[in-house]
Motif scaffolding. Structure first.
Motif, PDB file in Angstrom:
ATOM      1  N   LYS A 235      43.252  40.935  29.875  1.00  0.00           N
ATOM      2  CA  LYS A 235      43.548  40.900  28.441  1.00  0.00           C
ATOM      3  C   LYS A 235      44.981  40.413  28.218  1.00  0.00           C
ATOM      4  O   LYS A 235      45.270  39.645  27.331  1.00  0.00           O
ATOM      5  N   GLN A 236      45.874  40.888  29.135  1.00  0.00           N
ATOM      6  CA  GLN A 236      47.299  40.572  28.954  1.00  0.00           C
ATOM      7  C   GLN A 236      47.673  39.169  29.416  1.00  0.00           C
ATOM      8  O   GLN A 236      48.681  38.634  29.002  1.00  0.00           O
ATOM      9  N   ASP A 237      46.892  38.605  30.344  1.00  0.00           N
ATOM     10  CA  ASP A 237      47.320  37.345  30.952  1.00  0.00           C
ATOM     11  C   ASP A 237      46.183  36.317  30.957  1.00  0.00           C
ATOM     12  O   ASP A 237      45.313  36.339  31.823  1.00  0.00           O
ATOM     13  N   GLU A 238      46.263  35.420  29.996  1.00  0.00           N
ATOM     14  CA  GLU A 238      45.178  34.422  29.882  1.00  0.00           C
ATOM     15  C   GLU A 238      45.215  33.386  30.998  1.00  0.00           C
ATOM     16  O   GLU A 238      44.290  32.598  31.187  1.00  0.00           O
ATOM     17  N   TYR A 239      46.337  33.355  31.771  1.00  0.00           N
ATOM     18  CA  TYR A 239      46.465  32.324  32.820  1.00  0.00           C
ATOM     19  C   TYR A 239      45.773  32.707  34.123  1.00  0.00           C
ATOM     20  O   TYR A 239      45.630  31.872  35.004  1.00  0.00           O
ATOM     21  N   ILE A 240      45.391  33.967  34.251  1.00  0.00           N
ATOM     22  CA  ILE A 240      44.696  34.359  35.494  1.00  0.00           C
ATOM     23  C   ILE A 240      43.327  33.673  35.501  1.00  0.00           C
ATOM     24  O   ILE A 240      42.523  33.864  34.590  1.00  0.00           O
ATOM     25  N   LYS A 241      43.110  32.889  36.552  1.00  0.00           N
ATOM     26  CA  LYS A 241      41.871  32.109  36.576  1.00  0.00           C
ATOM     27  C   LYS A 241      40.784  32.788  37.418  1.00  0.00           C
ATOM     28  O   LYS A 241      39.597  32.724  37.124  1.00  0.00           O
ATOM     29  N   VAL A 242      41.241  33.427  38.502  1.00  0.00           N
ATOM     30  CA  VAL A 242      40.286  34.013  39.450  1.00  0.00           C
ATOM     31  C   VAL A 242      40.710  35.440  39.781  1.00  0.00           C
ATOM     32  O   VAL A 242      41.899  35.711  39.934  1.00  0.00           O
ATOM     33  N   VAL A 243      39.729  36.314  39.903  1.00  0.00           N
ATOM     34  CA  VAL A 243      39.995  37.686  40.345  1.00  0.00           C
ATOM     35  C   VAL A 243      39.370  37.846  41.725  1.00  0.00           C
ATOM     36  O   VAL A 243      38.213  37.461  41.931  1.00  0.00           O
ATOM     37  N   THR A 244      40.145  38.370  42.679  1.00  0.00           N
ATOM     38  CA  THR A 244      39.573  38.556  44.023  1.00  0.00           C
ATOM     39  C   THR A 244      39.494  40.047  44.351  1.00  0.00           C
ATOM     40  O   THR A 244      40.444  40.790  44.137  1.00  0.00           O
ATOM     41  N   ILE A 245      38.347  40.438  44.854  1.00  0.00           N
ATOM     42  CA  ILE A 245      38.097  41.858  45.158  1.00  0.00           C
ATOM     43  C   ILE A 245      37.641  41.993  46.613  1.00  0.00           C
ATOM     44  O   ILE A 245      36.901  41.142  47.115  1.00  0.00           O
ATOM     45  N   VAL A 246      38.100  43.074  47.259  1.00  0.00           N
ATOM     46  CA  VAL A 246      37.623  43.389  48.609  1.00  0.00           C
ATOM     47  C   VAL A 246      36.512  44.424  48.447  1.00  0.00           C
ATOM     48  O   VAL A 246      36.751  45.498  47.880  1.00  0.00           O
ATOM     49  N   TYR A 247      35.325  44.099  48.949  1.00  0.00           N
ATOM     50  CA  TYR A 247      34.173  44.967  48.686  1.00  0.00           C
ATOM     51  C   TYR A 247      33.213  44.868  49.852  1.00  0.00           C
ATOM     52  O   TYR A 247      32.676  43.783  50.074  1.00  0.00           O
ATOM     53  N   PRO A 248      33.043  45.914  50.640  1.00  0.00           N
ATOM     54  CA  PRO A 248      33.740  47.206  50.615  1.00  0.00           C
ATOM     55  C   PRO A 248      35.090  47.041  51.285  1.00  0.00           C
ATOM     56  O   PRO A 248      35.342  46.016  51.915  1.00  0.00           O
ATOM     57  N   ASN A 249      35.952  48.077  51.178  1.00  0.00           N
ATOM     58  CA  ASN A 249      37.179  47.974  51.956  1.00  0.00           C
ATOM     59  C   ASN A 249      36.866  48.398  53.401  1.00  0.00           C
ATOM     60  O   ASN A 249      35.725  48.729  53.733  1.00  0.00           O
ATOM     61  N   TYR A 250      37.876  48.360  54.238  1.00  0.00           N
ATOM     62  CA  TYR A 250      37.690  48.636  55.667  1.00  0.00           C
ATOM     63  C   TYR A 250      36.999  49.997  55.917  1.00  0.00           C
ATOM     64  O   TYR A 250      36.251  50.188  56.858  1.00  0.00           O
ATOM     65  N   TYR A 251      37.277  50.951  55.012  1.00  0.00           N
ATOM     66  CA  TYR A 251      36.709  52.300  55.188  1.00  0.00           C
ATOM     67  C   TYR A 251      35.311  52.436  54.583  1.00  0.00           C
ATOM     68  O   TYR A 251      34.742  53.513  54.600  1.00  0.00           O
ATOM     69  N   GLY A 252      34.832  51.349  53.985  1.00  0.00           N
ATOM     70  CA  GLY A 252      33.486  51.423  53.401  1.00  0.00           C
ATOM     71  C   GLY A 252      33.474  51.798  51.935  1.00  0.00           C
ATOM     72  O   GLY A 252      32.411  52.005  51.350  1.00  0.00           O
ATOM     73  N   VAL A 253      34.660  51.888  51.310  1.00  0.00           N
ATOM     74  CA  VAL A 253      34.699  52.272  49.894  1.00  0.00           C
ATOM     75  C   VAL A 253      34.368  51.063  49.027  1.00  0.00           C
ATOM     76  O   VAL A 253      34.930  49.985  49.204  1.00  0.00           O
TER      77      VAL A 253
END
Ligand SMILES: Cc1ncc(COP(=O)(O)O)c(C=O)c1O
Length: 470
Positions: A148-166
């Motif tokens: 919402k705050q930053d219209e310039y962000i083009k891509v969001v990257t997520i780690v799924y799951p993390n190393y612990y399985g979360v």
């Protein structure tokens, strides 16, 4: 004749240890006996063998079968692991100078991808669960606020799951990212197996991710270095993705690797699916048995932590009273011939896969029981291992490519780092090029080193120097 690597491998084979680490095949064959094929089938693009850079024959068909199995619109094999896959995926959905939002506990390949593509990065931090001392998930509301705050962000990257399985609530994250018309890239390095069981968290493709990279070799039976890039939606320009795959991948891709990816997929569509269900039951039983052992505590989730949407318990995270995770991992290897994936100050991680047999789990439970009974308590001072939150001073690529000098870490406080400092495992940078070196960061590094955690990125025999921007 000196063959140090071969000698090391022979020694490792001779140890015949129980593997609770990568790769997911755990040293076993699935559909074929590889010994009968290697090196004969290690070939190149002779007639009939197709070309990974312009697939029209057997590779095309194989990738299409993979796309179908993983529910993707398109799949490309990455024979340089998820590291290479992330470079390809990231460059396919950005242009140099774009801004991306990265989950700060990402693997260093995501940061390197930003350097290679000259991307400006903004970070978002996962929750640090203070009760269990574990990094857990992302709060979708935090992501919404950033977008919402930053219209310039083009891509969001997520780690799924993390190393612990979360696993974070990826479905909601995907909805938010798409509401703001951005692209969701998911590093699902540790979740290739999700597609094949309803008892596991939903796959990133199913959750609505636009592009996903998976290390098939980590949780399914394929060779190390073999990964897949899956396209989930029409937001990804497939022609550009193919171009980027060609840019980053070798012109001599290994047929052993590509065949190994194919075999893993084919196996999981048949016998492997059943074996995965069996292994999930074995994991559940093992968790119950481990939980009964005095001194032993497992992290299987936390209902009070709203950032944990699901937990993949095929990654068993455990700790013992009066023992650091690193010590527990070492004892299991030295005294019980069981090798675990990794350990940190508190926890050790048992990385199971469908290729682990019942005997492996039995040996594990017996060993942990004996270790808990026979190892004297040591003091484990309760400390926070929350990641520091460094300040970005200059773009990551500028600091990386600019002039650098080496200086004493103690004297570097206030300077801008020109390199990464990364504890291994899990390979997540504490500081990246372009970030300010602070007293808090140095203390965190010294604390980890004191606890026997391997730190990469520092220079000198005593690892007391660092590269800074000159
Ligand atoms: C979360 C995460 N992403 C990416 C990678 C890189 O994967 P690969 O080893 O397949 O290159 C790793 C490696 O451990 C990882 O943990």
């Amino acid at each position: 004749m000196k063959t140090p690597i071969l000698d090391g491998l022979k020694k490792l084979k001779g140890e015949n240890s129980v593997s609770f680490h990568m790769p997911g095949h755990k040293g076993k064959n699935t559909l074929i006996e590889w010994g009968g094929y290697i090196p004969y089938v290690d070939t190149t693009e002779v007639t009939g063998m197709d070309n990974l850079h312009d697939p029209r024959g057997i590779i095309k068909e194989s990738q299409e079968l993979a796309a179908k199995a993983f529910g993707a619109k398109e799949t490309i094999y990455s024979i340089n692991g998820t590291t290479g896959g992330i470079y390809i995926a990231l460059s396919a959905v950005t242009n140099p100078g774009d801004k991306i939002l990265i989950q700060r506990n990402s693997h260093k390949s995501m940061y390197n991808g930003a350097i290679l593509n000259r991307l400006n990065v903004e970070y978002m931090y996962p929750n640090y669960n203070k009760k269990y001392h574990v990094l857990t998930g992302m709060d979708p509301d935090d992501i919404e606020l950033k977008l919402k705050q930053d219209e310039y962000i083009k891509v969001v990257t997520i780690v799924y799951p993390n190393y612990y399985g979360v696993c974070s609530d990826l479905k909601r994250i995907a909805e938010i990212v798409h509401k703001y018309n951005r692209i969701l890239l998911v590093d699902e390095a540790h979740g290739s197996h999700f597609t094949f069981s309803d008892k596991l968290p939903m796959s990133a493709i199913e959750a609505g991710a636009d592009i996903v990279v998976q290390s098939t070799h980590k949780t399914l039976p394929s060779f190390t270095q073999t990964s897949m890039i899956h396209v989930g939606t029409a937001r990804v320009d497939i022609d550009k993705l193919r171009d980027m795959s060609s840019l980053y991948q070798t012109t001599s891709p290994s047929y052993l690797f590509m065949a190994s990816l194919e075999i893993a997929r084919a196996y999981m569509e048949g016998e492997g699916k059943e074996k995965l269900e069996e292994s999930i039951s074995l994991v559940e039983e093992t968790i119950k048995l481990l939980e009964k052992i005095e001194r032993v505590h497992l992290f299987t989730g936390d209902e009070e932590d709203h950032t944990i949407y699901a937990k993949d318990n095929t990654k068993i995270l455990f700790r013992l009273d009066g023992m650091t995770g690193t010590r527990a991992k070492n004892i299991l290897r030295e005294d019980y011939n069981i090798r675990l994936e990794m350990a940190d100050y508190y926890y050790a991680l048992i990385l199971t896969s469908l290729m682990n047999e019942k005997e492996d789990f039995e040996k594990l439970v017996d060993a942990v029981e004996s270790m808990a009974k026979n190892t004297p308590y040591e003091e484990v001072v309760p400390v926070s291992i929350e990641m520091p939150t460094p300040k970005i001073i200059s773009p990551i690529y500028e600091a990386f490519y600019g002039n650098k000098k080496v200086m004493d870490l103690r004297k570097s406080i206030g300077k801008i780092s020109a390199s990464y400092v990364i504890p291994y495992p899990p390979g997540i940078p504490l500081i990246c090029p372009g970030e300010e070196i602070t007293k808090e960061l140095c203390e965190h590094i010294w604390f980890l080193m004191d606890k026997g955690i391997e730190i990469v990125g520092l220079i000198g025999y005593n690892k007391d120097k660092i590269e800074v921007v000159d």
